[in-house]
Scaffold this active site. Sequence first.
Site, PDB file in Angstrom:
ATOM      1  N   HIS A 261       0.165  -3.324   0.365  1.00 44.41           N
ATOM      2  CA  HIS A 261       0.276  -4.881   0.682  1.00 44.41           C
ATOM      3  C   HIS A 261       1.369  -4.742   1.864  1.00 44.41           C
ATOM      4  O   HIS A 261       2.030  -4.187   2.104  1.00 44.41           O
ATOM      5  CB  HIS A 261       0.738  -5.789  -0.341  1.00 44.41           C
ATOM      6  N   ASP A 315      -5.231  -7.598  -6.404  1.00 47.80           N
ATOM      7  CA  ASP A 315      -6.871  -6.995  -6.634  1.00 47.80           C
ATOM      8  C   ASP A 315      -7.004  -5.879  -7.583  1.00 47.80           C
ATOM      9  O   ASP A 315      -7.949  -5.641  -8.217  1.00 47.80           O
ATOM     10  CB  ASP A 315      -7.550  -6.699  -5.256  1.00 47.80           C
TER      11      ASP A 315
HETATM   12  C1  SDX Z   1      -5.077  -8.896  -0.469  1.00 44.84           C
HETATM   13  O1  SDX Z   1      -2.047 -10.582   2.893  1.00 44.84           O
HETATM   14  C2  SDX Z   1      -2.042 -11.076   1.589  1.00 44.84           C
HETATM   15  O2  SDX Z   1      -1.501 -11.664   1.300  1.00 44.84           O
HETATM   16  C3  SDX Z   1      -3.319 -10.570   0.927  1.00 44.84           C
HETATM   17  C4  SDX Z   1      -3.494 -10.984  -0.469  1.00 44.84           C
HETATM   18  C5  SDX Z   1      -3.800 -12.639  -0.818  1.00 44.84           C
HETATM   19  O3  SDX Z   1      -3.466 -12.994  -1.959  1.00 44.84           O
HETATM   20  O4  SDX Z   1      -4.181 -13.152   0.224  1.00 44.84           O
HETATM   21  O5  SDX Z   1      -2.614 -10.600  -1.332  1.00 44.84           O
HETATM   22  C6  SDX Z   1      -4.867 -10.413  -1.268  1.00 44.84           C
HETATM   23  O6  SDX Z   1      -5.960  -9.034   0.442  1.00 44.84           O
HETATM   24  C7  SDX Z   1      -4.718  -7.697  -1.276  1.00 44.84           C
HETATM   25  C8  SDX Z   1      -4.918  -6.488  -0.497  1.00 44.84           C
HETATM   26  C9  SDX Z   1      -6.296  -5.992  -0.985  1.00 44.84           C
HETATM   27  N1  SDX Z   1      -6.457  -4.548  -0.191  1.00 44.84           N
HETATM   28  C10 SDX Z   1      -6.625  -3.513  -0.741  1.00 44.84           C
HETATM   29  O7  SDX Z   1      -6.310  -3.343  -1.992  1.00 44.84           O
HETATM   30  C11 SDX Z   1      -7.181  -2.511   0.113  1.00 44.84           C
HETATM   31  C12 SDX Z   1      -6.299  -1.230  -0.066  1.00 44.84           C
HETATM   32  N2  SDX Z   1      -5.152  -1.373   0.509  1.00 44.84           N
HETATM   33  C13 SDX Z   1      -4.845  -1.406   2.087  1.00 44.84           C
HETATM   34  O8  SDX Z   1      -5.677  -1.071   2.491  1.00 44.84           O
HETATM   35  C14 SDX Z   1      -3.551  -1.974   2.780  1.00 44.84           C
HETATM   36  O9  SDX Z   1      -2.537  -1.553   1.726  1.00 44.84           O
HETATM   37  C15 SDX Z   1      -3.454  -3.407   3.143  1.00 44.84           C
HETATM   38  C16 SDX Z   1      -4.868  -3.910   3.915  1.00 44.84           C
HETATM   39  C17 SDX Z   1      -3.563  -4.252   2.098  1.00 44.84           C
HETATM   40  C18 SDX Z   1      -2.295  -3.556   3.764  1.00 44.84           C
HETATM   41  O10 SDX Z   1      -2.493  -3.011   5.027  1.00 44.84           O
HETATM   42  P1  SDX Z   1      -1.192  -2.683   6.282  1.00 44.84           P
HETATM   43  O11 SDX Z   1      -0.128  -3.603   6.137  1.00 44.84           O
HETATM   44  O12 SDX Z   1      -1.868  -2.882   7.557  1.00 44.84           O
HETATM   45  O13 SDX Z   1      -0.808  -1.150   5.922  1.00 44.84           O
HETATM   46  P2  SDX Z   1      -1.421   0.098   6.594  1.00 44.84           P
HETATM   47  O14 SDX Z   1      -3.023   0.051   6.097  1.00 44.84           O
HETATM   48  O15 SDX Z   1      -0.813  -0.237   8.028  1.00 44.84           O
HETATM   49  O16 SDX Z   1      -0.858   0.977   5.689  1.00 44.84           O
HETATM   50  C19 SDX Z   1       0.613   1.556   5.745  1.00 44.84           C
HETATM   51  C20 SDX Z   1       0.989   2.669   5.278  1.00 44.84           C
HETATM   52  C21 SDX Z   1      -0.215   3.733   5.951  1.00 44.84           C
HETATM   53  O17 SDX Z   1       0.580   5.002   5.752  1.00 44.84           O
HETATM   54  P3  SDX Z   1       1.052   5.825   6.973  1.00 44.84           P
HETATM   55  O18 SDX Z   1      -0.042   5.960   7.893  1.00 44.84           O
HETATM   56  O19 SDX Z   1       2.084   5.024   7.669  1.00 44.84           O
HETATM   57  O20 SDX Z   1       1.548   7.038   6.622  1.00 44.84           O
HETATM   58  O21 SDX Z   1       0.606   2.830   3.934  1.00 44.84           O
HETATM   59  C22 SDX Z   1      -0.457   3.763   3.591  1.00 44.84           C
HETATM   60  C23 SDX Z   1      -1.189   3.813   5.046  1.00 44.84           C
HETATM   61  O22 SDX Z   1      -2.151   5.047   4.914  1.00 44.84           O
HETATM   62  N3  SDX Z   1      -1.328   2.836   2.873  1.00 44.84           N
HETATM   63  C24 SDX Z   1      -1.996   3.313   1.679  1.00 44.84           C
HETATM   64  C25 SDX Z   1      -2.559   2.287   1.074  1.00 44.84           C
HETATM   65  N4  SDX Z   1      -2.170   0.956   1.477  1.00 44.84           N
HETATM   66  C26 SDX Z   1      -1.284   1.305   2.542  1.00 44.84           C
HETATM   67  N5  SDX Z   1      -2.215   4.603   1.366  1.00 44.84           N
HETATM   68  C27 SDX Z   1      -3.409   4.849   0.436  1.00 44.84           C
HETATM   69  N6  SDX Z   1      -3.881   3.672  -0.194  1.00 44.84           N
HETATM   70  C28 SDX Z   1      -3.555   2.441  -0.138  1.00 44.84           C
HETATM   71  N7  SDX Z   1      -4.058   1.359  -0.563  1.00 44.84           N
END
Ligand code: SDX
Length: 378
Positions: A261, A315
């Site tokens: 998140h 989620d």
């Molecule tokens: C919702 O914003 C809100 O409030 C949203 C929400 C709401 O109520 O409205 O809470 C609802 O949208 C929940 C999120 C649902 N999405 C997912 O579950 C999809 C999987 N999660 C991600 O793709 C991610 O964590 C996000 C999209 C939720 C957040 O993205 P960010 O803040 O842009 O983070 P990022 O993708 O830049 O990741 C930062 C680091 C990375 O590693 P590095 O490159 O720095 O080494 O964290 C890692 C990412 O690879 N990472 C993950 C991960 N999420 C982040 N690695 C593996 N699996 C994951 N799920």
Amino acid sequence: MVACEFQPGLEGIPAAQSQVSFVNGQVGKLEYRGVPIEALAEKSSFLETAYLLIWGKFPKADDLEAFQEDITHHRRIKYRIRDMMKCFPESGHPMDALQASAAALGLFYSRRALDDPAYIRGAVVRLLAKIPTMVAAFEHIRKGNDPVQPRDDLSYAANFLYMLNEQEPDPFLAHVFDICLILHAEHTMNASTFSARVTASTLTDPYAIVASAVGTLAGPLHGGANEEVITMLAEIGSVEKVQPFLEEKLATKSKIMGFGHRVYKVKDPRAKILQKLAEELFARTGGDPAYEIALALEKAVAEKLGSKGIYPNVDFYSGLVYQKLGIPTDLFTPIFAIARVAGWLAHWREQLETNRIYRPSQVYVGEHGLPYITPESR
Ligand code: SDX
């Protein structure tokens, strides 16, 4: 005006001043209008919470009664909206059907009077009342059946489950569903709320605002993740396969759905409540093998990615609850939308109070002054 550096995803950049909700992502705290989510999940109802979010205060008993009655009264949708849905391809995703139907509401209620409190209230009531009916209607229409008419004697949550299954739900299941709606109703400046506020800032109508927010919520990085979690748990198939699945995802730098998140660096407080709800449901209605896989995955992800602050988000456990309620997987995100309409509308009202059209800048990184190239010399 202060110039600042480009931040991908606008991370850390305030897009509004808001009193609607508050998140502390370091400790896992969420409040709606200052009230902790745990208290609302335990004591409130979705419509009371929606009222609190939209009007900024708890309703007095008669205000809540009038709000509920108005919403009950407006649950039906026009037959022409149902006819329009009959033209949608049955293979289309229900989120796309919802986005189109929400936009279509604007055709029927086209008067726009943003300075008229009666207009604002009417739009709030219509959207809260009709969005669930449209979600349930498309579910029947795509199967070639007629939609089930809403029932005025049922609560908001019970009526939705009734419209979906054509069967009055067990009160406990309706209560669980109502809590799910509370948990999904609002969450500060997430992508769909930002989208709603940007759209609202042009002073367009609330149906266009909700339609644009529904489109934003649909993506797998946002609301669409709940559906993908269930697909992922099914793909893993057994607890023994959790570790190899995770290793493979990490090796290919793929995201684990339902984890991570932008704001939370600990387990999402809503995931904790949903997990408890799932356990209560399983205790009453029988367990779910996918839950054991989910628990093992949560443990394995915490070991590998906990140091990066990656834990279950809202989620991760919601789909397991919805599955137990008998809801088809591709309706999970439309259900998220049913709840989030409350937050979008709260932000719409707030945006109108101090509106200035959103018009950020960009950092141009292209070239300048290039010659026009004729088609034959390209
Ligand atoms: C919702 O914003 C809100 O409030 C949203 C929400 C709401 O109520 O409205 O809470 C609802 O949208 C929940 C999120 C649902 N999405 C997912 O579950 C999809 C999987 N999660 C991600 O793709 C991610 O964590 C996000 C999209 C939720 C957040 O993205 P960010 O803040 O842009 O983070 P990022 O993708 O830049 O990741 C930062 C680091 C990375 O590693 P590095 O490159 O720095 O080494 O964290 C890692 C990412 O690879 N990472 C993950 C991960 N999420 C982040 N690695 C593996 N699996 C994951 N799920």
